[in-house]
Scaffold this active site. Sequence first.
Site, mmCIF file in Angstrom:
data_model
loop_
_atom_site.group_PDB
_atom_site.id
_atom_site.type_symbol
_atom_site.label_atom_id
_atom_site.label_comp_id
_atom_site.label_asym_id
_atom_site.label_seq_id
_atom_site.Cartn_x
_atom_site.Cartn_y
_atom_site.Cartn_z
ATOM 1 N N HIS A 129 0.780 -1.243 0.000
ATOM 2 C CA HIS A 129 0.000 0.000 0.000
ATOM 3 C C HIS A 129 0.816 1.300 0.000
ATOM 4 O O HIS A 129 0.457 2.270 0.687
ATOM 5 C CB HIS A 129 -0.962 0.006 1.194
ATOM 6 N N HIS A 201 -9.861 2.482 -0.004
ATOM 7 C CA HIS A 201 -9.794 1.389 0.965
ATOM 8 C C HIS A 201 -10.886 1.475 2.037
ATOM 9 O O HIS A 201 -10.644 1.143 3.202
ATOM 10 C CB HIS A 201 -8.400 1.368 1.610
ATOM 11 N N GLU A 336 -11.750 -3.410 -3.021
ATOM 12 C CA GLU A 336 -10.764 -2.447 -3.511
ATOM 13 C C GLU A 336 -10.539 -2.673 -5.005
ATOM 14 O O GLU A 336 -9.870 -3.624 -5.387
ATOM 15 C CB GLU A 336 -9.446 -2.630 -2.759
HETATM 16 C C1 GLA Z 1 -5.552 -4.833 2.111
HETATM 17 C C2 GLA Z 1 -4.812 -6.098 2.101
HETATM 18 C C3 GLA Z 1 -4.972 -6.805 3.406
HETATM 19 C C4 GLA Z 1 -4.607 -5.917 4.549
HETATM 20 C C5 GLA Z 1 -5.392 -4.639 4.472
HETATM 21 C C6 GLA Z 1 -4.962 -3.674 5.524
HETATM 22 O O1 GLA Z 1 -6.873 -5.033 1.920
HETATM 23 O O2 GLA Z 1 -5.140 -6.937 1.037
HETATM 24 O O3 GLA Z 1 -4.175 -7.956 3.428
HETATM 25 O O4 GLA Z 1 -3.250 -5.622 4.498
HETATM 26 O O5 GLA Z 1 -5.240 -4.054 3.231
HETATM 27 O O6 GLA Z 1 -4.940 -4.220 6.794
#
Ligand code: GLA
Length: 371
Positions: A129, A201, A336
């Site tokens: 991220h 997100h 997402e």
């Molecule tokens: C995304 C990832 C998850 C986790 C979240 C944040 O959705 O795919 O594995 O890392 O972000 O906690």
Amino acid sequence: MRILSIALLAAIFAPVDGFTAEPKNIEKSSYGETPDGEEVDLYTLTNAKGMKVKIITYGGIITELWTPDRDGKLADVVLGHDNLKSYLDGHPYFGAIVGRVANRVARGKFTLDGKEYTLLQNNGPNALHGGKKGFDKVVWKATVGEGKKPSLTLKYESKDGEEGYPGKLDVQVVYTLNENQLSVNYSATTNKATPVNLTQHSYFNLAGHNAGEIRDHQLQIFASKYTPTDETLIPTGNIDSVKGTPYDFMEPQVIGKRFGDLKGEPVGYDTNYVLRESKNKEPQLAAKVVEPTSGRVMEVYTTEPGIQFYTGNFLNGKDKGKGGVVYKQYAGFCLEAQHFPDSVNQKGFPSVILKPGETYTQMTIYSFTTK
Ligand code: GLA
């Protein structure tokens, strides 16, 4: 004389922005300051039907999203915090814009035009991220568009080399509230070739952010394939059929029903679905979620080739959210819309490389109805 004084009175008592009696559909207030002294603002967008979204310039975070149930009763359907300090103290990307590259990059490394780049390994051995200070942790510049569809434009200039990525990236995200839809329109340009993969997100709970688990929501994902991963959630490179697996959401399924059939820890979905082979010009229906008790229905439309379905598996009760609510495991789900994880290292996946002269675009729409 009489006409003149009526006109004068009208002018004195008229709101500063004109003679309109319509309520303002976008409002700004202060949300505090970052430790670096950057001011953060909160924007509230409302529509005539009472739908309301609150967005802060820190991380472009959606802090609240109010939608009606089948009886017209509003609830805030996204997880989040109620003050800047709580967001600054750290949180699992609640409601944020994620980039420069959302999702995982294997071992935090990639090679582009013969040069190897190293990113922070902030998720086990992998980069996740956008790094230490991704787009979810920067303050965006905001401008508003009023009129019938209130919109908020957020801009951010990501420096050449920021978080290890090549090139200066100019990013724009436009949130628009249109009747029962919240649309998110992304664009970006660069001065050097760089990977770009942006997403939103938000964690949703259509019964209300404080309603407990999302296991009983019914979900449909319009994807017949997914990208299986290793135990660190890096795709193996295969694109597999969902048929006969607990990943099959082609027909509506209760989210928690097949948790017991899933492999990996912590238990739950954290899976990229393959919607199409490449980006689409227009957003297309990717997923539909129904919450049976409230009757709220959310549809997600996107231009993106993939969508990561995540059931809040890593939530563990340490996040105290709005109104002091403790968000336990499965308190929210994310859908997402994005390119596939680790695309920058996977030859068989649609490319995430943006070159100078090109414009990155992505559009995702969250549409709310009831049944
Ligand atoms: C995304 C990832 C998850 C986790 C979240 C944040 O959705 O795919 O594995 O890392 O972000 O906690």
